[in-house]
Design an enzyme around this catalytic site. Structure first.
Site, PDB file in Angstrom:
ATOM      1  N   GLU A 391     -74.553 -36.810 -47.243  1.00 20.25           N
ATOM      2  CA  GLU A 391     -75.835 -37.212 -46.658  1.00 20.25           C
ATOM      3  C   GLU A 391     -76.457 -38.436 -47.316  1.00 20.25           C
ATOM      4  O   GLU A 391     -77.670 -38.531 -47.462  1.00 20.25           O
ATOM      5  CB  GLU A 391     -76.828 -36.047 -46.704  1.00 20.25           C
ATOM      6  N   GLU A 452     -72.386 -28.909 -41.342  1.00 17.47           N
ATOM      7  CA  GLU A 452     -73.468 -28.002 -41.735  1.00 17.47           C
ATOM      8  C   GLU A 452     -74.344 -27.766 -40.515  1.00 17.47           C
ATOM      9  O   GLU A 452     -74.496 -28.657 -39.678  1.00 17.47           O
ATOM     10  CB  GLU A 452     -74.361 -28.616 -42.830  1.00 17.47           C
TER      11      GLU A 452
HETATM   12  C1  GAL Z   1     -78.260 -30.232 -46.223  1.00 24.35           C
HETATM   13  C2  GAL Z   1     -77.504 -30.446 -47.529  1.00 24.35           C
HETATM   14  C3  GAL Z   1     -77.105 -29.148 -48.180  1.00 24.35           C
HETATM   15  C4  GAL Z   1     -78.251 -28.220 -48.189  1.00 24.35           C
HETATM   16  C5  GAL Z   1     -78.684 -28.000 -46.787  1.00 24.35           C
HETATM   17  C6  GAL Z   1     -79.756 -26.965 -46.641  1.00 24.35           C
HETATM   18  O1  GAL Z   1     -79.022 -31.333 -45.901  1.00 24.35           O
HETATM   19  O2  GAL Z   1     -76.354 -31.202 -47.289  1.00 24.35           O
HETATM   20  O3  GAL Z   1     -76.651 -29.383 -49.467  1.00 24.35           O
HETATM   21  O4  GAL Z   1     -79.275 -28.744 -48.953  1.00 24.35           O
HETATM   22  O5  GAL Z   1     -79.161 -29.209 -46.261  1.00 24.35           O
HETATM   23  O6  GAL Z   1     -79.919 -26.678 -45.305  1.00 24.35           O
END
Ligand code: GAL
Length: 734
Positions: A391, A452
């Site tokens: 990110e 994710e």
């Molecule tokens: C994303 C990140 C993860 C975690 C997640 C929580 O943005 O890549 O490491 O923080 O959010 O939802």
């Protein structure tokens, strides 16, 4: 001859920076893997474990050097290590997630005692990835992975890279790139033997080669073996082969081996295609997975091999996933080996989170790309390299470099780089995207993999009210359903497998991000049941109702609708003695899931306040046959305190550990989430309890660990809580 000697034993630890004049008595004896401080599972702060500490080890050489080079190999220490041996200090090694080695030969005392010290800086060093800004996880301190001592001849094999080719045809090839290191001043020429060993341990092919090597040179040569109809590595049949490379003394082929290096690998073809799909061995496979952090309650990241392997087992067997992302760094070799053994695909990535540092920092990130790939490129489970800082913003020059390096070190695997904004530059081979839109956005590039979703959009605790736990589970179900129906999406990896410790700037304030489908102890929330229920019924039958089965826990009361996660094809629902109805999977809401949840309705009227309320019984059927039954008590009464260990046997190596799970359950064994109770533990025998004792139980479930000492025997763990009989388990230490 090469010798690898485990070096985890006999260390001393001091939680501050101290010199050689500090007596051993001021240190505590420890065995690796080690964490700088044992902690409660939440409510602590970074400065409790992130400090400079000193490790010391006195040793006499376990074997005579006999002209060999002696290396000290660290699998990982958090986060900057300054290693000294007998007064000689090596340059600080910066990086907490990759291995490092030192050639200590010239500083050794061959006959007497040697003094090894490690000044370990476990603070959040801004000059080392992932730091520079706040990250959403904790980098617990310590020499938290294994250490070994490696003796090799001054000319030896340094690295093996096994490349398979044409594996889907009757005649496949294995190309073995063998890197040698000749540290002598002489030209060396030696017979080399390369053997391929099949999964049953039989030698399939042997090839003899004469290898020449100039003085003081590192050199890579490639040997190719032809293999007919290799057994493929697949998810259901993860067949593992082995390559063994032996070097013999110069011109003496029949003499004993002077060096040998071996590694396991698999014959498999994995690729993300422009058509949007992922293919394993030529077959389209939709990826369903979860992210994993390497941290644990109490012990930080210092989990021994058994716990590492257990995580892989949980993700594959209990959560039914076919892929895991090692967010956000290279993880333990023990974890990856287990993924190879059980057939769990891996997306592995370099350390980092939403921040790119200066040029030196970027050099370390490139070093991490190299270290990760050179360490892990023989794992058949790994199908993608993550070469972007998770990110981060676009940085064309930097990501050109990481991609070029990854492709050079491993031409067989594609690259990904996890981004959180559409429109980011696509330098990688696979567009890996964190999609928090609560749906799955249409890809702007293919191949497209969702890396994710959910996570912070819907944090959920294991003791949350059941409506929230159900919605949490259904969000995972909806996204997985959606992606399965999108031919241009290769798969989706949810955030995340397990709740994890984090900084105060993130999470729920108690230093936990409650984003897991399981809690921090790896115990299920309802969302875990959703994943579990996607398993093939031939592997395991799953039937779990997403309910606490109460009259008034939900808004407006009742239990309507009741969601049941199961891979049965029909369920019969009974309340009290009466059949409430028979239900089929809810294909209307979830047309693409292999095993849609069941939506049981008609429970609103029936369940009004004060009406008769009986136990819930659900029978699962497959092809008309009853194969599983689950019951949920309507009286909400704690019936038992249960204690369960993952392993009945541990090794007496001073480091081995297993989890001991405790629950307060109803008379059918279902956890009772609102039973807040104090549980007290006692341990007899050779072992140590790790965790909070007494444990103020919330959510009806939690776990401690037990750790073996060096003494064999039988450990007995006893748990007690007011008003219930105590429970006990035995663990044999061998
Ligand atoms: C994303 C990140 C993860 C975690 C997640 C929580 O943005 O890549 O490491 O923080 O959010 O939802």
């Amino acid at each position: 001859m090469r010798s690898i000697i485990p070096f985890n034993d006999g260390w001393l630890f001091h939680p501050a920076e101290v010199g050689t004049d500090t007596p051993d008595t001021a240190f505590a004896p420890v065995t690796l893997p080690h964490t700088t401080r044992l902690l409660p599972h939440h409510n602590f702060d970074v400065d409790e474990y992130a400090f400079v500490s000193t490790y010391r080890k006195r040793f006499t050489l376990p074997e005579p050097g006999a002209g060999r080079r002696v290396y000290l190999d660290f699998d990982g220490a958090m986060i900057a290590s300054t290693v000294s041996i007998n007064g000689h200090t090596f340059d600080e090694f910066r990086g907490g997630y990759v291995p490092f080695s030192f050639d200590i030969t010239d500083y050794l005392n061959e006959d007497g005692e040697n003094l090894l010290t490690v000044r370990l800086d476990s603070t959040e060093r801004k000059d080392i990835p992932p730091f520079g800004y706040v990250v959403d996880y904790l980098a617990f301190g310590g020499i938290y992975r294994d250490v070994s001592l490696r003796y090799v001849e001054p000319y030896h094999i340094d690295n093996l890279f096994v490349i398979t080719q044409n594996v889907l045809t009757p005649s496949a090839q294995v190309h073995i790139a063998i890197r040698f290191n000749n540290q002598t001043d002489d030209f060396q020429q030696f017979p080399m033997q390369v053997r391929l060993i099949d999964p049953d341990g039989n030698i399939v092919v042997t090839q003899n080669v004469i290898q020449a090597l100039a003085a003081q040179r590192i050199y890579t040569t490639v040997v190719t073996l032809e293999v007919e109809e290799p057994r493929l590595w697949s998810l259901n049949n993860p067949e593992l082969y082995r390559i063994v490379v032996d070097l013999h003394p110069q011109n003496e082929e029949n003499n004993p081996v002077v060096d040998t290096l071996t590694d396991q690998f698999g014959f498999r073809e994995a690729r993300f295609d422009k058509d949007g799909s992922f293919y394993l061995n030529g077959e389209r496979l939709k990826l369903i997975g979860l992210n994993r952090h390497q941290t644990y309650p109490y012990i930080g990241a210092a989990a021994p091999a058994r716990l590492q392997a257990k995580d892989a087992d949980i993700i594959k067997d209990e959560l039914g996933c076919n892929i895991v992302r090692t967010s956000h760094y290279p993880q333990s070799p023990h974890f990856l080996n287990r993924c190879d053994e059980i057939g769990l695909l891996v997306f592995e990535e370099i350390p980092g989170w939403q921040f790119i540092g200066d040029d030196d920092w970027k050099k370390l990130a490139l070093r991490d790309v190299r270290a990760m790939i050179e360490r892990d490129r023989n794992h058949p489970s790994i199908v993608l390299w993550g070469v972007r800082i998770n990110e981060s913003w676009d940085d064309e020059a930097f990501y050109d470099d990481t991609n070029t390096l990854a492709r050079e070190l491993d031409p067989t695997r594609q690259t990904g780089g996890v981004r959180n904004f559409l429109g980011s530059q696509f330098i990688e081979d696979v567009y890996t995207y964190n999609d928090f839109s609560n749906t799955v956005l249409d890809p702007e590039h293919t191949p497209h993999l969702v890396t994710e979703f959910n996570g912070h959009m819907y944090p959920t605790k294991v003791w949350d009210q059941e409506e929230r736990l159900i919605e949490h589970a259904l969000r995972h179900a909806r996204i997985q359903d959606k992606q399965l129906g999108m031919p241009n999406v290769a798969g989706a990896i949810g955030w995340c497998a397990f709740d994890y410790n984090t900084h105060k700037e993130l999470g729920s304030g108690d230093r936990i991000c409650y984003h897991g489908v399981s809690d921090i102890f790896r115990l299920p929330k309802f969302a875990a049941y959703f994943y579990s229920s996607q398993s093939d019924p031939a592997q395991r039958i799953v039937l779990e109702a997403a309910t606490y089965w109460t009259m008034g826990d939900r808004s407006e009361g009742g239990n309507d609708p009741l969601v049941v996660f199961s891979n049965c094809d029909e369920i019969a629902v009974y309340i009290g003695d009466g059949l409430h109805g028979r239900y089929q999977p809810d294909r209307a809401q979830f047309p693409n899931l292999p095993h849609p949840p069941f939506t049981v309705t008609g429970l609103g009227l029936l369940m009004t306040w004060g009406s008769a309320f009986g136990d819930l019984r659900i029978v699962g059927l497959l092809n008309g046959e009853q194969i599983i039954e689950r019951q949920y008590a309507s009286d909400g009464k704690p019936a038992a305190l249960t204690l369960q260990t993952d392993d009945a046997e541990l090794k007496a190596d001073g480091a081995d550990m297993t989890r001991v799970v405790f629950k307060i359950v109803d008379r059918y064994g279902n956890r009772l989430p609102y039973t807040q109770s104090v549980v007290m533990f006692e341990l007899d025998g050779p072992g140590e309890l790790i965790g909070e004792n007494p444990f103020p139980l919330m959510g009806g479930q939690a776990a401690l660990y037990v750790k073996a000492t060096h003494t064999p025997g039988v450990m007995t763990v006893r748990a007690s809580t007011p008003r219930l009989p105590s429970a006990q388990v035995e663990i044999v230490v061998k």
